[in-house]
Scaffold this motif. Structure first.
Motif, PDB file in Angstrom:
ATOM      1  N   MET A   1       0.858  -1.199   0.000  1.00 37.78           N
ATOM      2  CA  MET A   1       0.000   0.000   0.000  1.00 37.78           C
ATOM      3  C   MET A   1       0.887   1.240   0.000  1.00 37.78           C
ATOM      4  SD  MET A   1      -3.341  -0.747   0.260  1.00 37.78           S
ATOM      5  CE  MET A   1      -4.104   0.573   1.180  1.00 37.78           C
ATOM      6  N   LYS A   2       1.141   1.779  -1.174  1.00 43.57           N
ATOM      7  CA  LYS A   2       1.989   2.971  -1.275  1.00 43.57           C
ATOM      8  C   LYS A   2       1.171   4.152  -1.798  1.00 43.57           C
ATOM      9  CE  LYS A   2       6.409   0.621  -1.980  1.00 43.57           C
ATOM     10  NZ  LYS A   2       7.548   0.405  -2.908  1.00 43.57           N
ATOM     11  N   THR A   3       1.553   5.352  -1.329  1.00 44.33           N
ATOM     12  CA  THR A   3       0.870   6.574  -1.750  1.00 44.33           C
ATOM     13  C   THR A   3       1.756   7.365  -2.698  1.00 44.33           C
ATOM     14  OG1 THR A   3      -0.407   6.721   0.297  1.00 44.33           O
ATOM     15  CG2 THR A   3      -0.143   8.750  -0.974  1.00 44.33           C
ATOM     16  N   ALA A   4       1.191   7.713  -3.853  1.00 46.97           N
ATOM     17  CA  ALA A   4       1.883   8.544  -4.838  1.00 46.97           C
ATOM     18  C   ALA A   4       1.213   9.914  -4.880  1.00 46.97           C
ATOM     19  CB  ALA A   4       1.823   7.892  -6.212  1.00 46.97           C
ATOM     20  N   PRO A  82       5.145  11.059   1.035  1.00 50.82           N
ATOM     21  CA  PRO A  82       5.075  10.382  -0.259  1.00 50.82           C
ATOM     22  C   PRO A  82       5.966   9.141  -0.330  1.00 50.82           C
ATOM     23  CG  PRO A  82       6.496  12.298  -0.414  1.00 50.82           C
ATOM     24  CD  PRO A  82       5.958  12.287   0.986  1.00 50.82           C
ATOM     25  N   ASP A  83       5.442   8.082  -0.916  1.00 49.69           N
ATOM     26  CA  ASP A  83       6.276   6.931  -1.260  1.00 49.69           C
ATOM     27  C   ASP A  83       6.880   7.128  -2.646  1.00 49.69           C
ATOM     28  OD1 ASP A  83       5.821   5.145   1.043  1.00 49.69           O
ATOM     29  OD2 ASP A  83       3.738   5.218   0.369  1.00 49.69           O
ATOM     30  N   MET A  84       6.234   8.001  -3.420  1.00 50.13           N
ATOM     31  CA  MET A  84       6.721   8.364  -4.752  1.00 50.13           C
ATOM     32  C   MET A  84       5.980   9.618  -5.194  1.00 50.13           C
ATOM     33  SD  MET A  84       4.951   5.180  -6.843  1.00 50.13           S
ATOM     34  CE  MET A  84       5.429   3.892  -5.678  1.00 50.13           C
ATOM     35  N   THR A  85       6.576  10.372  -6.108  1.00 49.27           N
ATOM     36  CA  THR A  85       5.906  11.551  -6.670  1.00 49.27           C
ATOM     37  C   THR A  85       6.072  11.559  -8.184  1.00 49.27           C
ATOM     38  OG1 THR A  85       7.824  13.047  -6.554  1.00 49.27           O
ATOM     39  CG2 THR A  85       6.395  12.948  -4.595  1.00 49.27           C
ATOM     40  N   ALA A  86       5.186  12.316  -8.837  1.00 52.92           N
ATOM     41  CA  ALA A  86       5.283  12.520 -10.284  1.00 52.92           C
ATOM     42  C   ALA A  86       4.485  13.763 -10.630  1.00 52.92           C
ATOM     43  CB  ALA A  86       4.742  11.319 -11.059  1.00 52.92           C
ATOM     44  N   GLY A  87       4.858  14.406 -11.729  1.00 51.57           N
ATOM     45  CA  GLY A  87       4.113  15.574 -12.183  1.00 51.57           C
ATOM     46  C   GLY A  87       3.992  15.574 -13.687  1.00 51.57           C
ATOM     47  N   HIS A  88       2.910  16.157 -14.183  1.00 47.08           N
ATOM     48  CA  HIS A  88       2.652  16.205 -15.622  1.00 47.08           C
ATOM     49  C   HIS A  88       3.287  17.473 -16.197  1.00 47.08           C
ATOM     50  CE1 HIS A  88       0.456  16.518 -19.418  1.00 47.08           C
ATOM     51  NE2 HIS A  88       0.031  15.279 -19.255  1.00 47.08           N
ATOM     52  N   CYS A 221      12.113  10.263  -1.884  1.00 46.01           N
ATOM     53  CA  CYS A 221      11.421   9.129  -2.506  1.00 46.01           C
ATOM     54  C   CYS A 221      11.673   9.188  -4.008  1.00 46.01           C
ATOM     55  CB  CYS A 221       9.912   9.186  -2.207  1.00 46.01           C
ATOM     56  SG  CYS A 221       9.086  10.608  -2.956  1.00 46.01           S
ATOM     57  N   PRO A 222      11.435   8.100  -4.733  1.00 40.82           N
ATOM     58  CA  PRO A 222      11.613   8.141  -6.184  1.00 40.82           C
ATOM     59  C   PRO A 222      10.647   9.138  -6.845  1.00 40.82           C
ATOM     60  CG  PRO A 222      11.441   5.874  -5.405  1.00 40.82           C
ATOM     61  CD  PRO A 222      11.050   6.755  -4.264  1.00 40.82           C
ATOM     62  N   VAL A 223      11.157   9.859  -7.833  1.00 37.03           N
ATOM     63  CA  VAL A 223      10.335  10.768  -8.646  1.00 37.03           C
ATOM     64  C   VAL A 223      10.227  10.158 -10.044  1.00 37.03           C
ATOM     65  CG1 VAL A 223      10.084  13.091  -9.585  1.00 37.03           C
ATOM     66  CG2 VAL A 223      11.134  12.771  -7.323  1.00 37.03           C
ATOM     67  N   TYR A 224       8.998   9.879 -10.472  1.00 35.20           N
ATOM     68  CA  TYR A 224       8.773   9.244 -11.777  1.00 35.20           C
ATOM     69  C   TYR A 224       8.722  10.346 -12.834  1.00 35.20           C
ATOM     70  CZ  TYR A 224       8.087   4.811  -9.477  1.00 35.20           C
ATOM     71  OH  TYR A 224       8.307   3.658  -8.743  1.00 35.20           O
ATOM     72  N   GLN A 225       9.766  10.422 -13.628  1.00 30.23           N
ATOM     73  CA  GLN A 225       9.911  11.536 -14.560  1.00 30.23           C
ATOM     74  C   GLN A 225       9.254  11.262 -15.906  1.00 30.23           C
ATOM     75  OE1 GLN A 225      14.365  12.269 -13.583  1.00 30.23           O
ATOM     76  NE2 GLN A 225      13.508  14.293 -13.976  1.00 30.23           N
ATOM     77  N   ALA A 261       2.877  -0.590 -10.860  1.00 27.84           N
ATOM     78  CA  ALA A 261       3.689  -1.819 -10.846  1.00 27.84           C
ATOM     79  C   ALA A 261       4.640  -1.839  -9.658  1.00 27.84           C
ATOM     80  CB  ALA A 261       4.478  -1.931 -12.148  1.00 27.84           C
ATOM     81  N   ASP A 262       5.061  -0.644  -9.211  1.00 26.59           N
ATOM     82  CA  ASP A 262       5.967  -0.534  -8.074  1.00 26.59           C
ATOM     83  C   ASP A 262       5.238  -0.402  -6.735  1.00 26.59           C
ATOM     84  OD1 ASP A 262       8.088  -0.732  -9.816  1.00 26.59           O
ATOM     85  OD2 ASP A 262       8.472   1.420  -9.915  1.00 26.59           O
ATOM     86  N   GLY A 263       3.919  -0.630  -6.741  1.00 27.97           N
ATOM     87  CA  GLY A 263       3.176  -0.718  -5.482  1.00 27.97           C
ATOM     88  C   GLY A 263       2.235   0.420  -5.149  1.00 27.97           C
ATOM     89  N   ALA A 264       2.129   1.434  -6.016  1.00 26.92           N
ATOM     90  CA  ALA A 264       1.223   2.555  -5.716  1.00 26.92           C
ATOM     91  C   ALA A 264      -0.232   2.108  -5.838  1.00 26.92           C
ATOM     92  CB  ALA A 264       1.484   3.718  -6.663  1.00 26.92           C
TER      93      ALA A 264
END
Length: 293
Positions: A1-4, A82-88, A221-225, A261-264
């Motif tokens: 259970m991860k929060t993005a 955050p367990d991970m972040t990303a932005g558009h 945390c990892p940032v998904y670029q 896929a990484d748990g979010a």
């Protein structure tokens, strides 16, 4: 259970954005005033009571959305985990700052330089973008490649929704071909130019110098670029991807799928609007989505 945590890009702005934060949080008020000082003009006036036309100016839109998103995250305090972040697109800068990859001040400075550089590139070559609905990605790519003008996929937003970017003549020809191929819609957008295309090369060159001289840290945390679509933590890789982003497509569909896929399982959109929540639901109906403004 991860929060993005995810952050919107250009187009999410509205008059009154961030006003409640300013009026209810001393921390938010202090950060907004610091932003006014850094930018050298009162962007809060445009955000809180500006006209739609004023807010659509790239030099206002980009820092305004960045500030709304980042300051909102900072007011959450210890609740922001955050367990991970990303932005558009532009939102990637918000994702990096909130994850601790760079400071608030540096992030805002880069966003403003990005906005001015993009505005300049738009004025140099008349160009535009168009939304293509209900065509497979591969078909959109194939049609773009068949046109002699500059036309490229710019935003992979969700399955069946791609935005293309290019010269005025190229986009016009592409839209006709997309409709002939069975697209439900091929709609030219009201934007200043061809973002995320080779026509942004002058802006990429200008921004790359500013990014190279900015200090980046290892994020919490990892940032998904947008460019690589995977979780990044290496400052040198983050910089490289951020520079490439201006002339490369925003691979949002691929990024969200990789986060899942990484748990979010839980996605929270911070900032104006709710566009990303809708896109994430279309990418994966099992994801839990919510937002804060």
């Amino acid at each position: 259970m991860k929060t993005a945590y995810v952050f919107p890009g250009q187009g999410a702005q509205f008059s009154g954005m961030g006003k409640d934060l300013y009026e209810t949080s001393p921390l938010a008020k202090a950060l907004f005033e610091k932003a006014n000082d850094i930018l050298g003009f009162r962007i809060t006036d445009s955000m809180f009571s500006g006209t739609d036309e004023e807010l659509r100016q790239t030099k206002v839109t980009q820092p305004a959305i960045f500030l709304h998103s980042v300051i909102l995250a900072k007011t959450l305090g210890d609740d922001f985990k955050p367990d991970m972040t990303a932005g558009h697109s532009l939102g990637e800068f918000s994702a990096l700052v909130t994850a601790g990859a760079m400071s608030f001040e540096d992030g805002l400075t880069l966003v403003y330089k990005r906005a001015l550089a993009m505005q300049k590139a738009c004025e140099a070559t008349p160009s535009t973008m168009a939304a293509i609905l209900a065509l497979p990605d591969e078909k959109v790519e194939e049609i773009c490649a068949s046109i002699d003008e500059i036309v490229v996929p710019a935003n992979y937003n969700c399955p069946g929704q791609i935005v293309i970017s290019g010269t005025l003549a190229g986009i016009e020809e592409a839209c006709e071909k997309m409709k002939e191929a069975g697209a439900k819609r091929a709609l030219t957008l009201k934007v200043g130019g061809a973002f995320h295309s080779p026509l942004m090369e002058p802006a990429r060159v200008e921004l790359s110098e500013a990014i190279e001289t900015t200090h980046f840290s290892v994020p919490v945390c990892p940032v998904y670029q947008n460019v690589s679509t995977v979780g990044e933590t290496d400052p040198s890789v983050i910089k490289k991807n951020l520079i490439a982003q201006l002339t490369s497509p925003v691979k949002w569909t691929q990024s969200v799928r990789n986060m899942i896929a990484d748990g979010a399982t839980n996605f929270i959109e911070l900032g104006p609007g709710s566009v990303l929540q809708g896109l994430i639901t279309k990418i994966d109906k099992t994801a839990t989505v919510s937002g804060k403004q």
